[in-house]
Scaffold this active site. Structure first.
Site, PDB file in Angstrom:
ATOM      1  N   HIS A 126       2.946 -52.245  19.100  1.00  0.00           N
ATOM      2  CA  HIS A 126       2.573 -53.511  19.753  1.00  0.00           C
ATOM      3  C   HIS A 126       3.760 -54.195  20.445  1.00  0.00           C
ATOM      4  O   HIS A 126       3.619 -55.276  20.989  1.00  0.00           O
ATOM      5  CB  HIS A 126       1.918 -54.507  18.771  1.00  0.00           C
ATOM      6  CG  HIS A 126       0.647 -54.004  18.171  1.00  0.00           C
ATOM      7  ND1 HIS A 126      -0.331 -54.838  17.702  1.00  0.00           N
ATOM      8  CD2 HIS A 126       0.177 -52.746  17.971  1.00  0.00           C
ATOM      9  CE1 HIS A 126      -1.341 -54.122  17.223  1.00  0.00           C
ATOM     10  NE2 HIS A 126      -1.048 -52.844  17.370  1.00  0.00           N
ATOM     11  N   GLU A 155     -10.257 -50.028  18.761  1.00  0.00           N
ATOM     12  CA  GLU A 155      -9.751 -50.321  17.411  1.00  0.00           C
ATOM     13  C   GLU A 155      -8.938 -51.596  17.430  1.00  0.00           C
ATOM     14  O   GLU A 155      -9.022 -52.426  16.526  1.00  0.00           O
ATOM     15  CB  GLU A 155      -8.890 -49.151  16.909  1.00  0.00           C
ATOM     16  CG  GLU A 155      -8.501 -49.249  15.435  1.00  0.00           C
ATOM     17  CD  GLU A 155      -7.204 -50.017  15.175  1.00  0.00           C
ATOM     18  OE1 GLU A 155      -6.911 -50.293  13.992  1.00  0.00           O
ATOM     19  OE2 GLU A 155      -6.473 -50.343  16.138  1.00  0.00           O
ATOM     20  N   GLU A 156      -8.143 -51.747  18.493  1.00  0.00           N
ATOM     21  CA  GLU A 156      -7.185 -52.857  18.556  1.00  0.00           C
ATOM     22  C   GLU A 156      -7.867 -54.211  18.743  1.00  0.00           C
ATOM     23  O   GLU A 156      -7.235 -55.243  18.650  1.00  0.00           O
ATOM     24  CB  GLU A 156      -6.164 -52.623  19.678  1.00  0.00           C
ATOM     25  CG  GLU A 156      -5.267 -51.403  19.480  1.00  0.00           C
ATOM     26  CD  GLU A 156      -4.237 -51.574  18.376  1.00  0.00           C
ATOM     27  OE1 GLU A 156      -4.251 -52.594  17.666  1.00  0.00           O
ATOM     28  OE2 GLU A 156      -3.404 -50.659  18.227  1.00  0.00           O
ATOM     29  N   ASP A 210      -7.255 -46.417  21.998  1.00  0.00           N
ATOM     30  CA  ASP A 210      -6.850 -47.606  22.754  1.00  0.00           C
ATOM     31  C   ASP A 210      -5.477 -48.109  22.297  1.00  0.00           C
ATOM     32  O   ASP A 210      -5.015 -47.783  21.196  1.00  0.00           O
ATOM     33  CB  ASP A 210      -7.900 -48.729  22.654  1.00  0.00           C
ATOM     34  CG  ASP A 210      -8.169 -49.196  21.230  1.00  0.00           C
ATOM     35  OD1 ASP A 210      -8.171 -48.362  20.301  1.00  0.00           O
ATOM     36  OD2 ASP A 210      -8.359 -50.418  21.034  1.00  0.00           O
ATOM     37  N   HIS A 268      -7.252 -43.797  16.902  1.00  0.00           N
ATOM     38  CA  HIS A 268      -7.865 -44.599  17.954  1.00  0.00           C
ATOM     39  C   HIS A 268      -7.139 -44.344  19.263  1.00  0.00           C
ATOM     40  O   HIS A 268      -5.915 -44.167  19.277  1.00  0.00           O
ATOM     41  CB  HIS A 268      -7.895 -46.088  17.602  1.00  0.00           C
ATOM     42  CG  HIS A 268      -6.558 -46.741  17.406  1.00  0.00           C
ATOM     43  ND1 HIS A 268      -5.775 -47.144  18.468  1.00  0.00           N
ATOM     44  CD2 HIS A 268      -5.862 -47.059  16.288  1.00  0.00           C
ATOM     45  CE1 HIS A 268      -4.662 -47.698  17.997  1.00  0.00           C
ATOM     46  NE2 HIS A 268      -4.684 -47.644  16.669  1.00  0.00           N
ATOM     47  N   ASP A 327       1.662 -46.104  17.992  1.00  0.00           N
ATOM     48  CA  ASP A 327       0.328 -46.628  17.604  1.00  0.00           C
ATOM     49  C   ASP A 327      -0.701 -46.294  18.653  1.00  0.00           C
ATOM     50  O   ASP A 327      -0.953 -47.100  19.516  1.00  0.00           O
ATOM     51  CB  ASP A 327       0.456 -48.137  17.388  1.00  0.00           C
ATOM     52  CG  ASP A 327      -0.834 -48.757  16.904  1.00  0.00           C
ATOM     53  OD1 ASP A 327      -1.736 -48.019  16.493  1.00  0.00           O
ATOM     54  OD2 ASP A 327      -0.943 -50.000  16.945  1.00  0.00           O
ATOM     55  N   GLU A 384      -2.361 -43.660  11.552  1.00  0.00           N
ATOM     56  CA  GLU A 384      -1.596 -44.845  11.987  1.00  0.00           C
ATOM     57  C   GLU A 384      -0.141 -44.667  11.535  1.00  0.00           C
ATOM     58  O   GLU A 384       0.138 -43.999  10.545  1.00  0.00           O
ATOM     59  CB  GLU A 384      -2.176 -46.112  11.337  1.00  0.00           C
ATOM     60  CG  GLU A 384      -3.541 -46.505  11.850  1.00  0.00           C
ATOM     61  CD  GLU A 384      -3.512 -47.315  13.145  1.00  0.00           C
ATOM     62  OE1 GLU A 384      -2.413 -47.554  13.683  1.00  0.00           O
ATOM     63  OE2 GLU A 384      -4.604 -47.691  13.603  1.00  0.00           O
TER      64      GLU A 384
END
Ligand SMILES: [Zn+2]
Length: 383
Positions: A356, A134-135, A72, A70, A102, A162
């Site tokens: 994150h 995705e997030e 984003d 992903h 990530d 991931e």
């Protein structure tokens, strides 16, 4: 400097926080592939502010392997970063920047592999699949998967990059995120019984959710491969009320179910809806007939539980040099790929320990190890 690292520095420089457009990054990848003679398909969202990208390298007349990531990233707002989040900073063998773990690190490694994939030649195709949003609940990938399903040859398997520290991961829980809007009737709090207190009825629903969650913990429902080994239910947001002297007419709360592969999270939502309809709503409507309780699905993705004996599991164990399969606590798009018949595994550089968070990083060592893993994939697929 390795090619993957150079590419990572470009990818990190695009602020692809989910609320922003990802098109600058997508255009960069499009142009990078075009320069190598590879065409790609862009699948836009309705407002054309974001796009998925899908490219095929090698023969397109047979099933192949998807390398998926992903584009984003999660916001950096309010986080105490000590480096610029949207620029690559190297410090002590680590590459810092939002998305480094990530999961732009994996995407960089995949893009760095393009010249080798072109040169190979390959006996089956390798597809590059990049998604958006995705997030915020695996929203963007759906249109990409719809395109995949239209193809004559559905890919054989998919590797979601991931961050797993390059350990082979075969599973994760599924997730259902729901919103509940409780609508009652306002009145002066001095006459409280004449109103329908939406907050108080909402708490009855939330208590029922807690009870349902507790019921999911019995030993016979547990699966030791997951942490925690049972499905969980939790309420994460609640909003309601204006002032203490007004009986609140509205209350909204959001809850989620994180479900084991053997458990359908929609059962929890259905159980709560039945409770609302039979045990709560009649009492609200007895006071005011216009009272209502409404449920809306915010997002969902299925669990992933790939068989350790499957071809996908065998290939990833060969590429990682490990058959120590595990699961992860976080969700991925993997369950969605799996649901359309593409056996899926999760394996990528870096750790979600850093994902994150402020000062997110991937180590140079992990990035190099991912390059090496993908080079083994090319060897495996060479004619
Ligand atoms: Zn991710």
């Amino acid at each position: 400097m390795s090619r993957s690292r150079e590419l990572l520095s470009h990818l990190i420089a695009f602020d692809t926080t989910s609320r922003e457009s990802n098109l600058d990054l997508i255009r960069f990848v499009h142009d990078y592939l075009a320069e190598a003679g590879v065409s790609c398909e862009l699948i836009y969202n309705e407002t054309r502010s974001k796009a998925n990208l899908f490219a095929t390298l090698g023969p397109d007349d047979r099933p192949g392997i998807v390398l998926s990531g992903h584009t984003d990233v999660v916001p950096v707002d309010g986080q105490p970063w000590t480096v610029e989040p949207f620029a690559l900073t190297e410090r002590d063998g680590r590459l810092y920047g939002r998305g480094s773990a990530d999961m732009k690190g994996f995407i960089a490694c995949v893009l760095a592999l393009v010249p080798q994939l072109i040169e190979a030649p390959l006996r089956m195709p390798v597809h590059i699949a990049l998604s958006y949003d995705e997030e915020v609940g695996c929203l963007g990938v759906h249109s990409l998967l719809a395109e995949l399903q239209k193809r004559t040859h559905t890919p054989l398997l998919c590797i979601i990059g991931e961050p797993t520290e390059l350990k082979p991961v075969l599973g994760h829980k599924g997730k259902l995120a729901m919103r509940c809007d409780v609508h009652g009737a306002a009145c002066h709090s001095a006459y409280a019984p004449q109103g329908v207190n939406a907050i108080e009825y909402a708490t009855q629903l939330i208590s029922e959710l807690c009870r349902i969650g507790a019921d999911l913990r019995t030993p016979e429902q547990q699966d030791a491969r997951f942490t925690p080994p049972f499905s969980t239910v939790q309420t994460g947001v609640i909003l309601g009320g204006q002032a203490l002297n007004i009986v609140p007419a509205d209350c909204r709360f959001d809850f989620e179910v994180r479900a084991l592969p053997t458990h359908d999270p929609r059962e929890v939502a259905a159980q709560l809806a039945r409770f609302a309809e039979h045990a709560v709503l009649p009492r609200m409507q007895a006071v005011n007939a216009s009272s209502s309780i409404r449920f809306t699905e915010l997002s969902s993705y299925p669990a992933l539980a790939t068989d350790a004996r499957s071809e996908a599991a065998q290939l990833i164990s060969q590429l990682c040099g490990s058959n120590d399969f595990s699961t992860v606590a976080f969700g991925t798009e993997g369950g969605l790929f799996d649901a359309i018949g593409i056996a899926t595994v999760v394996c990528g550089p870096g750790s979600m320990e850093q994902g994150h968070k402020p000062d997110e990083f991937v180590s140079i060592e992990q990035l190099a190890a991912c390059d090496a893993m993908l080079e083994r994939l090319v060897l495996h697929l060479r004619l």
